[in-house]
Motif scaffolding. Structure first.
Motif, mmCIF file in Angstrom:
data_model
loop_
_atom_site.group_PDB
_atom_site.id
_atom_site.type_symbol
_atom_site.label_atom_id
_atom_site.label_comp_id
_atom_site.label_asym_id
_atom_site.label_seq_id
_atom_site.Cartn_x
_atom_site.Cartn_y
_atom_site.Cartn_z
ATOM 1 N N GLN A 134 -1.596 -2.607 -1.683
ATOM 2 C CA GLN A 134 -1.217 -1.764 -0.906
ATOM 3 C C GLN A 134 -0.858 -0.044 -1.445
ATOM 4 O OE1 GLN A 134 -3.870 -2.354 1.306
ATOM 5 N NE2 GLN A 134 -2.773 -4.348 0.911
ATOM 6 N N TYR A 160 -1.354 2.953 -0.561
ATOM 7 C CA TYR A 160 -0.458 4.329 0.534
ATOM 8 C C TYR A 160 0.086 5.117 -0.043
ATOM 9 C CZ TYR A 160 4.328 4.455 3.498
ATOM 10 O OH TYR A 160 5.435 4.179 4.203
ATOM 11 N N THR A 161 0.392 5.546 -1.309
ATOM 12 C CA THR A 161 1.103 6.575 -1.795
ATOM 13 C C THR A 161 -0.242 7.797 -1.706
ATOM 14 O OG1 THR A 161 1.771 4.767 -3.343
ATOM 15 C CG2 THR A 161 1.564 7.363 -3.477
ATOM 16 N N ASN A 167 -2.813 8.242 0.415
ATOM 17 C CA ASN A 167 -2.743 8.647 1.576
ATOM 18 C C ASN A 167 -2.213 8.651 2.898
ATOM 19 O OD1 ASN A 167 -5.792 8.536 0.413
ATOM 20 N ND2 ASN A 167 -5.658 6.639 1.249
ATOM 21 N N VAL A 168 -0.723 8.104 2.800
ATOM 22 C CA VAL A 168 -0.020 7.914 3.902
ATOM 23 C C VAL A 168 1.182 9.002 3.062
ATOM 24 C CG1 VAL A 168 1.570 7.328 4.746
ATOM 25 C CG2 VAL A 168 -0.689 6.054 4.151
ATOM 26 N N ALA A 176 6.726 0.359 8.613
ATOM 27 C CA ALA A 176 5.093 1.172 9.920
ATOM 28 C C ALA A 176 6.163 1.933 9.682
ATOM 29 C CB ALA A 176 5.285 -0.026 10.000
ATOM 30 N N SER A 192 7.200 5.490 8.338
ATOM 31 C CA SER A 192 5.584 6.224 7.252
ATOM 32 C C SER A 192 4.944 7.438 8.215
ATOM 33 C CB SER A 192 4.500 5.120 7.463
ATOM 34 O OG SER A 192 4.957 3.956 6.747
ATOM 35 N N SER A 208 -4.285 0.780 10.127
ATOM 36 C CA SER A 208 -3.723 1.795 9.131
ATOM 37 C C SER A 208 -3.171 1.341 8.134
ATOM 38 C CB SER A 208 -3.475 2.905 9.578
ATOM 39 O OG SER A 208 -2.410 2.326 10.452
ATOM 40 N N ILE A 209 -2.512 0.909 7.010
ATOM 41 C CA ILE A 209 -1.917 0.638 6.346
ATOM 42 C C ILE A 209 -1.254 0.738 7.078
ATOM 43 C CG2 ILE A 209 -0.904 0.599 3.868
ATOM 44 C CD1 ILE A 209 -2.791 1.656 2.695
ATOM 45 N N PRO A 210 0.337 1.604 6.824
ATOM 46 C CA PRO A 210 1.686 0.795 7.657
ATOM 47 C C PRO A 210 1.232 0.245 8.886
ATOM 48 C CG PRO A 210 1.242 3.289 7.363
ATOM 49 C CD PRO A 210 -0.507 2.982 7.724
ATOM 50 N N PHE A 255 1.275 -3.598 7.531
ATOM 51 C CA PHE A 255 2.426 -3.464 7.354
ATOM 52 C C PHE A 255 3.199 -4.260 8.816
ATOM 53 C CE2 PHE A 255 2.697 0.051 4.008
ATOM 54 C CZ PHE A 255 2.189 -1.030 3.259
#
Length: 624
Positions: free
Chosen positions: A248, A252-253, A255-256, A310, A313, A397-399, A402
């Motif tokens: 991810q 993550y880098t 988009n978040v 999470a 973020s 979502s990615i967070p 996590f």
């Protein structure tokens, strides 16, 4: 003192470490270079979408683990592992040439064939590198050796990923990729030539070419000992957990966090550095023994800091900042701290598990059990990748992914520790010793590596048994007063360690006879049995006369007697100095120094209560 720098200077470990490091480095140089080329130049290679190509490449690389791990384990048990390492490194040189041909011919099929062979290279070397460690290292060096292997592997992954990406973006990159790959493979072969001979444990083994039946058989070998099998499950879970996070990082880098490609490298480097720190700290924290107490500590850290990642973020990403541009943001520092600590606690989690699998596996099955571990690792990573893809596709979502991983990690940990309470027991013991005392062990290696022995010690406090358990490499079944055995705060530890409750003859003669019978059965089974021959905790700091119970034990089981002496516990919270124990809040303060002195084993025929008492008193000296 850490033993790791010394291992890197030894002829039995250094060549293996260099061989493994260069192999992992080359795998990642070639694999990442291919992925970058196929991602950014996909149109000139194929009409397949870049996203699909990346997933196909990952699948092709991992496929050999399913097809050939069982065979690799058999080969490593049947033949000299050093010779196999050299053959695998020669194969690596040929694989680089195949990849180079794929670049030169501009052929996707040849490149994927080379990628498949890279996976085969890792599959064949996996059982060799882990199963050879118990043959070349002493038991007290296993943790340090595994720590270096794990730290080196993750550093190689980081460096290989970075180098592969740089070479793919360079002018005439394909030629440079091939040249660098050949140089690394050749250096790996030269290192492998220096690995000492490792005598095969099962030279008469008949190779079973069927991967399905042999895989099931290897898993059966691992299941013979629940702690080994559950350790493999724990290792596989960690690879799923770690692979999920690594996969991810780019999205993550971007988009978040709102970072660029250089920020991805920052996250990857931080995570990798954390695993290296955790792996290398394992030897120091475990006092150079396989300390299972670090495993629950590791799982707690993985859960806490994955969940905090999470929460940390940012809700709104920045505007395409590089690594340096993200650094002034407070949220970035919290994210980096979480990643560093996830990696560190991951090292605490995985290194003792690898060492336990090596230490407790039968030597003749060692490589095949490692092969079973590799298959389970690959299976878990594939399942984890599919599950993550499904949850992200469903809108998670990615967070939040996590956070789900953190909750699942807690559930898996509780499941494993419920099935094998030894992990939690060691955690309780480890925490007690490191949070309340500073333990120094004067060890003369008198406790045998295998087989029965009777451990005798002076009795100073309610935690004497836990202190000895923390210092001893092998489990000990202690005989203890039934009232201490049932003490609420310590009952779990004593029950889990299969302590043997006993009562005085005048109080409960049936329990006393039952205790002596259980001691006999334990010694017959080759266990260590620990007793406090005084029969009670000292009330004045002096050693009371040793009772005749130890003579009765030795009459039935004439085993060696290992004398121990505890020093520094008198006057502690758990002792009876100046009144009942545990009524004065840490009268000597926390982190007080205590010592455990171990003497040479006494033959059963010479281990009278009087002589044994004199030996223990002499070792204790005036320091009570």
């Amino acid at each position: 003192m850490s033993h790791q720098p010394g291992l890197l200077r030894t002829s039995c470990f250094a060549p293996l470490f260099v061989t493994q490091f260069l192999g992992a480095l080359n795998d990642n140089v070639l694999k990442n270079a291919m992925v970058v080329l196929l991602t950014f130049q996909a149109a000139s290679w194929t009409t397949i979408a870049p996203e699909l190509l990346a997933n196909l490449a990952a699948g092709v690389f991992i496929l050999p683990f399913f097809l050939f791990s069982a065979t690799a384990g058999q080969l490593a048990d049947k033949y000299d592992k050093a010779a196999l390492a050299r053959l695998v490194k020669l194969l690596e040189i040929a694989i680089v040439l195949v990849c180079g041909a794929g670049f030169w011919l501009h052929s996707l099929a040849v490149l994927f064939a080379g990628l498949f062979l890279l996976g085969l290279h890792s599959t064949l070397f996996g059982p060799v590198k882990y199963a050879i460690l118990p043959q070349h290292l002493k038991s007290e060096e296993l943790v340090g050796g595994n720590a270096l292997i794990e730290a080196g592997t993750f550093v190689a992954i980081l460096l290989g990923t970075l180098l592969g990406g740089l070479l793919a973006c360079a002018g005439d990159g394909t030629a440079w990729i091939t040249a660098v790959g050949l140089a690394i493979a050749s250096a790996g072969y030269l290192a492998a030539r220096a690995i000492p001979v490792a005598v095969p444990p099962a030279p008469s083994l008949a190779i079973n070419p069927n991967p399905l039946t042999e895989t099931w058989r290897n898993i059966g070998f691992a299941r013979e000992k629940p702690a080994v099998f559950l350790s493999i499950m724990g290792i596989s879970w960690f690879w799923l957990f770690g692979a999920l996070f690594l996969a991810q990082f780019p999205a993550y880098t971007k988009n978040v966090l709102g970072g660029s490609e250089t920020a991805v490298t920052l996250l990857l480097a931080t995570f990798t550095f954390g695993i290296g720190i955790g792996s290398l700290l394992c030897e120091k924290l475990s006092a150079r023994r396989v300390e299972l107490g670090l495993v629950p500590l590791g799982s707690i850290g993985l859960t806490v800091f994955a969940f905090d990642l999470a929460l940390a973020s940012p809700a709104t990403p920045a505007a395409g900042l590089g690594a340096l541009g993200l650094m002034p943001l407070a949220s970035t520092w919290r994210v980096l701290a979480d990643l560093l600590l996830i990696g560190t606690f991951g090292g605490f989690f995985i290194v003792p598990l690898y060492a336990l699998v090596q230490q407790r596996s039968k030597p003749e099955h060692g490589a095949r059990i490692i092969a079973a571990n590799n298959i389970m690792n690959a299976l878990f990573m594939v399942v984890g990748a599919l599950a993550a893809a499904g949850m992200l596709a469903a809108g998670l979502s990615i967070p939040m992914l996590f956070a789900v991983a953190a909750v699942c990690n807690a559930a898996v940990a509780l499941f494993i520790y419920g099935l094998v309470p030894e992990f939690l027991l060691r955690f309780i013991v480890w925490m007690l010793i490191h949070l309340v005392y500073r333990l120094r062990v004067r060890e003369f290696d008198a406790i045998p590596e295998n087989g029965p022995a009777l451990i005798v010690c002076n009795h100073v406090s309610f935690v004497d048994a836990l202190v000895i358990m923390a210092a001893c490499k092998r489990p000990i079944r202690f005989v203890m007063d039934h009232r201490i055995f049932r003490w609420p705060l310590l009952k779990f530890a004593f029950r889990t360690s299969r302590a043997i409750p006993i009562a005085p003859a005048k109080e409960d003669p049936a329990m006393m006879e039952q205790a002596f019978a259980e001691v006999g059965r334990a010694l017959d089974a080759g266990d260590l049995v620990g007793i406090f021959p005084e029969g009670k905790i000292t009330a004045d700091g002096e050693i009371s006369p040793f009772r005749s119970g130890m003579s009765r034990i030795l009459a039935r089981n004439p085993v060696p007697v290992v004398p121990l002496a505890l020093r520094g516990l008198w006057g502690s919270f758990f002792s009876r100095k100046n009144g009942p124990a545990m009524t004065r809040p840490f009268p000597r303060g926390v982190f007080s120094k205590i010592e455990l002195v171990m003497g040479a084993a006494i033959p059963a025929a010479e281990a009278t209560p009087e002589r044994t008492q004199a030996v223990v008193a002499g070792m204790r000296g005036d320091c009570v």
